[in-house]
Design an enzyme around this catalytic site. Structure first.
Site, PDB file in Angstrom:
ATOM      1  N   ALA A  53      85.613 -37.718 -18.077  1.00 10.14           N
ATOM      2  CA  ALA A  53      84.615 -36.657 -17.948  1.00 10.14           C
ATOM      3  C   ALA A  53      83.212 -37.183 -18.242  1.00 10.14           C
ATOM      4  CB  ALA A  53      84.953 -35.511 -18.903  1.00 10.14           C
ATOM      5  N   GLU A  73      79.966 -45.184 -26.056  1.00 11.38           N
ATOM      6  CA  GLU A  73      81.389 -45.394 -25.741  1.00 11.38           C
ATOM      7  C   GLU A  73      81.994 -46.434 -26.675  1.00 11.38           C
ATOM      8  OE1 GLU A  73      84.047 -44.284 -23.969  1.00 11.38           O
ATOM      9  OE2 GLU A  73      85.111 -46.017 -24.790  1.00 11.38           O
ATOM     10  N   TRP A 102      93.682 -46.821 -27.672  1.00 15.77           N
ATOM     11  CA  TRP A 102      93.423 -46.502 -29.082  1.00 15.77           C
ATOM     12  C   TRP A 102      94.682 -46.667 -29.935  1.00 15.77           C
ATOM     13  CZ3 TRP A 102      88.772 -45.003 -31.394  1.00 15.77           C
ATOM     14  CH2 TRP A 102      87.712 -44.726 -30.532  1.00 15.77           C
ATOM     15  N   ASN A 132      95.640 -44.481 -16.805  1.00 15.67           N
ATOM     16  CA  ASN A 132      96.647 -43.538 -16.322  1.00 15.67           C
ATOM     17  C   ASN A 132      97.441 -44.083 -15.144  1.00 15.67           C
ATOM     18  OD1 ASN A 132      95.253 -42.963 -13.910  1.00 15.67           O
ATOM     19  ND2 ASN A 132      94.132 -41.266 -14.853  1.00 15.67           N
ATOM     20  N   HIS A 564      99.157 -35.907 -21.128  1.00 20.12           N
ATOM     21  CA  HIS A 564      98.236 -34.882 -20.640  1.00 20.12           C
ATOM     22  C   HIS A 564      97.725 -34.007 -21.783  1.00 20.12           C
ATOM     23  CE1 HIS A 564     100.659 -35.375 -16.669  1.00 20.12           C
ATOM     24  NE2 HIS A 564      99.716 -36.281 -16.783  1.00 20.12           N
TER      25      HIS A 564
END
Ligand SMILES: Cc1cc2nc3c(=O)[nH]c(=O)nc-3n(C[C@H](O)[C@H](O)[C@H](O)COP(=O)(O)OP(=O)(O)OC[C@H]3O[C@@H](n4cnc5c(N)ncnc54)[C@H](O)[C@@H]3O)c2cc1C
Ligand SMILES: *[C@@H]1O[C@H](CO)[C@@H](O)[C@H](O)[C@H]1NC(C)=O
Ligand SMILES: *[C@@H]1O[C@H](CO)[C@@H](O)[C@H](O)[C@H]1NC(C)=O
Ligand SMILES: *[C@@H]1O[C@H](CO)[C@@H](O)[C@H](O)[C@H]1NC(C)=O
Ligand SMILES: *[C@@H]1O[C@H](CO)[C@@H](O)[C@H](O)[C@H]1NC(C)=O
Ligand SMILES: *[C@@H]1O[C@H](CO)[C@@H](O)[C@H](O)[C@H]1NC(C)=O
Ligand SMILES: *[C@@H]1O[C@H](CO)[C@@H](O)[C@H](O)[C@H]1NC(C)=O
Ligand SMILES: *[C@@H]1O[C@H](CO)[C@@H](O)[C@H](O)[C@H]1NC(C)=O
Length: 629
Positions: A53, A73, A102, A132, A564
């Site tokens: 996003a 970031e 992470w 992903n 998700h």
């Protein structure tokens, strides 16, 4: 998703991908550097998190030359890295590797027999879009219309989001191979009309495991039709998912090599990478609301602060805890840690939802061509690597794409359907529900009884995943929930800004969720014995049990995340305990927005990346005061 067992994949091999952009040297400089120079500027917009996003928003906001945008970031840009870019390597890709992930885990989960569940999250420029599995699709109409009900605003609905879905993507019109039998040609044609000319390239595979036609036909024979256009508002059926793969280049299309590379040369866009934001500071305005003024961040243990003139936008993803670190959250929790509460918002960090999956594995008869061939046949593998290096085609440019979304009506008899509904009702009547849960479950109950919104998903992985044997080929199935009742949370447990969040999934804490997966698993066992796929299958390897209790134990032991995660800063009315309003502004603040998967108030039955891009596209219009027509 991360499979519960080790996947014997290909090791990464070096290929040079010709994607050096005009701004790459400027970017490298910005990244390597100069946190002090970044902190010295005052930005119109500071975006925390350069992920899916965040980069979308940064690209759209910085198109206006009169504003400055700064991105903070925590990860770095892995530009040109084949681990990220090669579609076939995406399982597991950067997952499970601290260079990209992470490496968060949940607390021990009773519903998973006490295991802590890995929750991979992208830590890089591009965020989780770089980690992903690239499934690219939308949920069902009713699931987005639910946002209107929960947020109280018609700004958010299926139809309101359509222009933003379109704006984020380009649907590849050239590669139209679809080996799925049963799709009507009109649906298939319509499926090419949903795109715009957006940065994310969405495409079908060119190559598929050879079992795909028989596999799809078997679902059809069991009453589940092929859905030729699953992006049109109903996802029910079996379909060929597009992937976020740039088919011309044969590489992952993600927020970094699309939105970011298209905008990063702009003189008004700045990024500091390798920098973790630790706190947002506010001043109280006359209205009594809080106005964000600056963001503290850490680079290699040194602290800096960057200031904003207009807004701070939190795009750090659904397991972020910066709101709490900054004094926004449940006042009791904040006080217990010695943080002075600025806004007492008890919904912060609550309402965590996640699709969870179990697994089954079938061994195929010999002679089938699946992704296993890359492991089984050194000649084949070498040929494919050479082909990929040559023009980025072949099996390394492909990934798995067969998804089946089912309501209970299509997989269970009426007795079992009634039992599922009873389990659902038992949960709602025996638990103290939050106002948000009451509103969510009311909608969900309608979806269950009408069958228009699927409740379970089965994904085909065209390779072995549980200890595959050399020389054999497999069909692995993942069965998961699309609307779990479980609600988890993400909270801080210390005031240390860089400490990992405490993630509590509460996965499979209720019979409805367990039964949802159980019924999907049993259906897949039946599928394996049904023609025509049954004649391709030698044996079901796992689970080796059929009794319900044993299957439930299998499900708990193999539970893995769908990746998700969403809902922890829900866009909902204050009466429902929401965290952000329909402009995505955090209640009690004048200029702090959340733009990422955490604002999704109620899970959508889909792989959610395209929804996250659409949210960010819409947020850009909201921030710029535009409306999309
Ligand atoms: C392994 C995996 C497989 C998936 N498979 C699919 C799929 O096939 N299809 C699909 O549609 N969806 C899939 N998803 C889900 C989808 O990718 C995510 O839901 C989506 O990318 C989330 O976007 P986001 O912007 O909310 O967060 P992210 O993209 O995760 O962005 C958050 C960013 O913020 C940064 N950040 C966090 N905290 C800080 C801080 N304090 N300071 C600075 N930076 C910070 C992070 O490093 C990250 O870059 C998958 C996800 C994963 C992890
Ligand atoms: C993690 O990724 C890095 C960079 O691609 C690689 O060098 C390293 O071997 C990987 N580590 C593991 C444990 O796979
Ligand atoms: C915070 O809000 C909750 C829920 O509205 C309320 O029960 C609680 O008393 C509030 N706490 C404080 C310190 O205001
Ligand atoms: C291995 O792959 C090569 C190249 O595709 C093919 O010619 C050969 O038949 C394969 N070997 C086996 C044992 O399948
Ligand atoms: C890639 O190269 C192979 C081998 O030369 C060729 O058969 C194929 O058509 C090429 N594909 C594209 C898209 O150029
Ligand atoms: C419904 O399905 C269940 C589980 O598969 C089975 O035990 C039961 O006999 C079936 N009932 C009817 C009426 O078919
Ligand atoms: C109903 O839910 C309660 C609380 O979760 C549980 O203890 C009980 O076993 C459930 N009853 C049935 C019939 O499922
Ligand atoms: C939270 O912190 C306390 C005190 O440091 C510690 O005892 C506890 O184990 C932590 N909880 C988790 C889930 O890590």
């Amino acid at each position: 998703m991360l499979l519960p067992v080790f996947l014997g994949g290909l090791a990464a091999f070096p290929v040079v991908l010709g994607t050096t952009s005009a701004c790459s040297s400027a970017l490298k400089a910005a990244v390597a550097t100069d946190a002090a120079a970044f902190a010295a500027r005052t930005y119109d917009y500071i975006i925390i998190g350069g992920g899916t996003a965040g980069l979308t928003l940064a690209a759209r906001l910085s198109a206006d030359k009169s504003v400055t945008v700064g991105i903070i970031e925590a990860g770095i840009y892995h530009q040109g890295d084949p681990v990220i870019l090669t579609p076939e390597l995406s399982l597991p890709g950067g997952g499970g590797n601290a260079t990209y992930d992470w490496l968060f885990t949940t607390v021990p989960e009773p519903g998973a027999n006490g295991r802590s569940i890995a929750q991979p999250r992208g830590k890089m420029v591009g965020g989780s879009s770089g980690l992903n599995l690239m499934a690219w699709g939308r949920g069902s109409r009713e699931e987005y219309d639910a946002w209107k009900t929960l947020s109280g605003s018609s700004d958010w609905s299926w139809s309101a989001l359509q222009p933003y879905f379109a704006r984020s993507q380009t649907v590849d019109q050239q590669y139209q191979t679809n080996p799925f039998p049963g799709a009507s040609s009109s649906q298939e044609a319509a499926s090419f009309t949903h795109g715009g000319s957006g940065p994310i390239q969405a495409s079908y595979n060119v190559l598929y495991p050879d079992i795909i036609p028989a596999y799809v036909q078997t679902w059809n024979n069991l009453g589940i039709s092929t859905n030729g256009d699953a992006d049109a508002g109903t996802t029910v059926g079996i379909f060929n998912s597009r992937s976020s793969v740039d088919r011309q280049k044969g590489v992952r299309s993600y927020a970094a090599n699309s939105y970011f590379e298209q905008s990063c040369a702009r003189p008004n866009l700045f990024i500091v990478a390798g920098a973790q934001a630790t706190k947002i500071s506010f001043k109280k305005s006359n209205s009594g609301k809080h106005t964000a003024q600056s963001v503290a961040f850490t680079v290699a243990s040194r602290s800096y602060t960057a200031s904003t003139r207009k807004e701070v936008i939190l795009s750090a993803g659904a397991v972020q805890t910066l709101l709490e670190l900054s004094g926004i959250g449940n006042a009791a929790l904040l006080k217990s840690l010695g943080i002075t509460p600025l806004v007492n918002l008890t919904g912060v960090g609550e309402n965590l939802q996640e699709h969870v999956f179990s697994i089954a594995e079938f061994q195929l008869n010999s002679g089938h061509l699946t992704f296993d061939e890359l492991n089984n046949n050194a000649t084949f593998s070498a040929q494919q690597q050479a082909l990929y290096a040559f023009n980025h085609t072949g099996w390394l440019a492909a990934n798995d794409a067969a998804q089946t979304f089912t309501p209970f009506q299509l997989t269970c008899n009426v007795t079992v359907q009634a039992a599922l509904l009873a389990a659902f009702d038992n949960y709602t009547s025996s638990h103290k529900l939050t106002p948000l849960q009451s509103a969510q479950y009311k909608l969900q109950r309608q979806w269950i009884t009408t069958g228009n919104v699927p409740m379970a998903e089965s994904i085909l992985i065209g390779r072995g995943a549980i200890a595959p044997q050399a020389g054999d080929s497999y069909m692995t199935m993942l069965m998961g929930t699309l609307h779990p009742m479980a609600r988890g949370s993400v909270h801080i447990n210390s005031t240390v800004g860089t400490a990992a969040p405490i993630i509590t999934g509460n996965y499979l804490d209720n019979d409805y969720d367990v039964q949802t997966i159980l019924q999907a698993l049993k259906f897949v066992q039946k599928l394996g014995q049904t023609a025509p796929i049954s004649s391709d299958i030698a044996t079901i390897i796992q689970p080796a049990v059929t009794d319900d209790d044993d299957l439930i134990d299998w499900i708990r032991n193999t539970l893995s995340p769908g990746d998700h995660l969403l809902g922890t800063a829900a866009m909902a009315t204050q009466a429902l305990g929401g965290v952000v309003d329909p402009t995505l502004t955090v209640y009690g603040t004048t200029n702090l927005r959340v733009v990422d998967a955490s604002i999704i108030p109620f899970t959508v039955g889909a792989h959610i990346q395209s929804t996250v891009y659409a949210i960010a596209e819409k947020a850009a219009d909201l921030i710029q005061g535009k409306s999309c027509t």
